[in-house]
Structures are given as C-alpha cells and as structure tokens.
Write a protein that holds these residues in place. Structure first.
Motif, PDB file in Angstrom:
ATOM      1  N   ALA A  30      -0.563  -2.998   5.695  1.00 41.80           N
ATOM      2  CA  ALA A  30      -1.705  -3.897   5.493  1.00 41.80           C
ATOM      3  C   ALA A  30      -2.466  -4.069   6.811  1.00 41.80           C
ATOM      4  CB  ALA A  30      -1.225  -5.246   4.961  1.00 41.80           C
ATOM      5  N   LYS A  31      -1.740  -4.163   7.896  1.00 40.37           N
ATOM      6  CA  LYS A  31      -2.385  -4.280   9.212  1.00 40.37           C
ATOM      7  C   LYS A  31      -3.207  -3.021   9.520  1.00 40.37           C
ATOM      8  CE  LYS A  31      -1.263  -5.220  14.050  1.00 40.37           C
ATOM      9  NZ  LYS A  31      -0.771  -4.123  14.882  1.00 40.37           N
ATOM     10  N   ASP A  40      -9.161  -8.750   8.922  1.00 42.82           N
ATOM     11  CA  ASP A  40      -8.419  -9.355  10.030  1.00 42.82           C
ATOM     12  C   ASP A  40      -6.975  -8.810  10.028  1.00 42.82           C
ATOM     13  OD1 ASP A  40      -6.789 -11.067  11.553  1.00 42.82           O
ATOM     14  OD2 ASP A  40      -7.994 -12.836  11.094  1.00 42.82           O
ATOM     15  N   PRO A  41      -6.607  -7.991  11.028  1.00 43.65           N
ATOM     16  CA  PRO A  41      -5.282  -7.352  11.015  1.00 43.65           C
ATOM     17  C   PRO A  41      -4.120  -8.351  11.044  1.00 43.65           C
ATOM     18  CG  PRO A  41      -6.695  -6.320  12.656  1.00 43.65           C
ATOM     19  CD  PRO A  41      -7.394  -7.564  12.210  1.00 43.65           C
ATOM     20  N   ALA A  42      -4.267  -9.440  11.764  1.00 44.39           N
ATOM     21  CA  ALA A  42      -3.174 -10.419  11.863  1.00 44.39           C
ATOM     22  C   ALA A  42      -2.943 -11.100  10.513  1.00 44.39           C
ATOM     23  CB  ALA A  42      -3.502 -11.456  12.930  1.00 44.39           C
ATOM     24  N   LYS A  43      -4.052 -11.415   9.849  1.00 40.51           N
ATOM     25  CA  LYS A  43      -3.970 -12.040   8.527  1.00 40.51           C
ATOM     26  C   LYS A  43      -3.353 -11.081   7.505  1.00 40.51           C
ATOM     27  CE  LYS A  43      -7.485 -15.191   7.764  1.00 40.51           C
ATOM     28  NZ  LYS A  43      -8.626 -15.765   7.003  1.00 40.51           N
ATOM     29  N   THR A 127      -3.066  -2.385  -2.104  1.00 41.39           N
ATOM     30  CA  THR A 127      -2.932  -0.967  -1.754  1.00 41.39           C
ATOM     31  C   THR A 127      -1.736  -0.728  -0.840  1.00 41.39           C
ATOM     32  OG1 THR A 127      -5.302  -0.663  -2.031  1.00 41.39           O
ATOM     33  CG2 THR A 127      -4.156   1.000  -0.732  1.00 41.39           C
ATOM     34  N   ALA A 128      -1.537  -1.594   0.138  1.00 37.47           N
ATOM     35  CA  ALA A 128      -0.403  -1.452   1.065  1.00 37.47           C
ATOM     36  C   ALA A 128       0.921  -1.437   0.297  1.00 37.47           C
ATOM     37  CB  ALA A 128      -0.421  -2.592   2.086  1.00 37.47           C
TER      38      ALA A 128
END
Ligand code: DGI
Ligand code: FE
Ligand code: FE
Length: 192
Positions: A30-31, A40-43, A127-128
């Motif tokens: 997801a990241k 937002d990668p952290a989220k 998707t992840a």
C-alpha cells in the motif's frame, strides 16, 4: 490516532502469524502504491497494517459488530461471513482503537467488498491486498504488473476475479461489489 507501533502490537496480538505477516506485506504494498499514485504513503502503510485486524475474531463477535455498525437486514451481507471482518474492523478501529482518520476507516471498511466511488486510498488498500508478497494465486504476477501500471485496470481485474470466484461457488454477490465492478467497467469503456 495512535502510532503505528501500537497498531503493530494490536495486530500481532489478534492475528495468527500468517495473517500478521500478510498485514505487514499489505502495508508495504500500500505504501509503494501510494508513492506510485500520489497518495499519502504513511497513511497507506497504516491502513494496510490494520485492514485485517478483525480477520481472526470469532464470527459471533463479528456479527455483533456488523449489526452495531450497519444493521443486520442485508441478506447478502449477513450470509457472507467473509465480508464481516472489514466492517467490524473499521468499527472497532474507530470506536475502540483510536483511529480518527476517516480515509483509513473507509479503506478498511471497503477493502473486501469495494464500493462505487472509492477514494484513492480505498483503491490502494483493495489492490495491495491482491498483490501482497504472500499471495500466490495463478495470475498474481500479472496483477502486480497491472497494479503499478494502472490502478483502474487492477481494480477491474480484482473485481472480475472475485465475482467470477463467487459465481463459481454459487455464492451471492454483495451489492457494493457489483457497483464497484460496474463502475470499473464503465471507467474503462470511457477511456477506450
Ligand atoms: O481478508 P483477506 O483474505 O486478506 O481478503 P479479503 O478481505 O479481500 O476477503 C476476500 C474474501 O471475501 C474472498 O474469499 C471472497 C469473499 N467474499 C464473500 N462475499 C463477497 C466477497 N468478496 C467480495 N468482494 N464481495 C462479496 O460479495
Ligand atoms: Fe480482509
Ligand atoms: Fe487482507
């Protein structure tokens, strides 16, 4: 919102080892997808970490959460136990585990069913979940390519796969999944 370390220990406590590893893998994917598509990668990482937090919770408890959260009158939802952990997870995260980020809650809530009008983060977690390192179904390599080429394409493939699988097992299909699938198909037709 509590720090990721809190959610990490919560999932470690609640999930089997395999499901814990799956959650870490989905968080990583997801990241990476968030970096690819400008979310937002952290989220995205946090949402991936917690998406299956209720996956190993007994079904009777999940049913109670579903009823508290959305009521018990949708016949398809109440018959498809596999859908419950997503709704129960979002509910428990919001009401018991201090998640106040609406985007993360939606990403957990709809990670199994999908729905029409999914946000970018919802699509990323959905998707992840299909392409995490622990997945090994036939076609997963193509799915990994789609996921980083076009999120719309990956969504359509994933929904197509799930609906076919459910039809093959003669199961009912939840309305939100049909809505998500139709939307993905129309999005492609408009792009053609
Ligand atoms: O929790 P995971 O195993 O990582 O994956 P998930 O949350 O996407 O669960 C997928 C399962 O849910 C899969 O076995 C199909 C089942 N399912 C049952 N009814 C429906 C459904 N999935 C969708 N999308 N729609 C349904 O109506
Ligand atoms: Fe799940
Ligand atoms: Fe999952």
């Amino acid at each position: 919102m509590k720090p990721d370390s809190f959610y990490l220990s919560e999932i470690e406590k609640r999930l089997t080892y395999g499901r814990f590893v799956h959650s870490l893998n989905v968080a990583d994917c997801a990241k990476a997808l968030a970096e690819r598509y400008g979310a937002d990668p952290a989220k995205a990482y946090t949402a991936g970490l917690v998406h299956d937090i209720m996956k190993d919770t007994p079904k009777d408890a999940l049913r109670e959460y579903v009823i508290k959260s959305v009521g018990g009158d949708d016949r398809v939802l109440m018959s498809q136990k596999a859908l419950w952990h997503a709704i129960a997870g979002a509910y428990a995260l919001e009401h018991e585990l201090g998640v106040d980020d609406k985007e993360i809650l939606l990403a957990v809530r709809y990670h199994t069913s999908g729905r029409a009008g999914m946000t970018l983060l919802e699509k990323i977690v959905f998707t992840a979940d299909f392409i995490s390192a622990d997945r090994n179904y036939p076609g997963v390599e193509e799915m990994r390519v789609y996921a980083f080429r076009s999120l719309a394409e990956a969504m359509e493939e994933g929904l197509n796969f799930t609906i076919k699988e459910l039809c093959g097992k003669r199961r009912p299909i939840y309305r939100d999944t049909v809505d998500a699938y139709n939307e993905a198909v129309f999005a492609r037709m408009q792009g053609e």
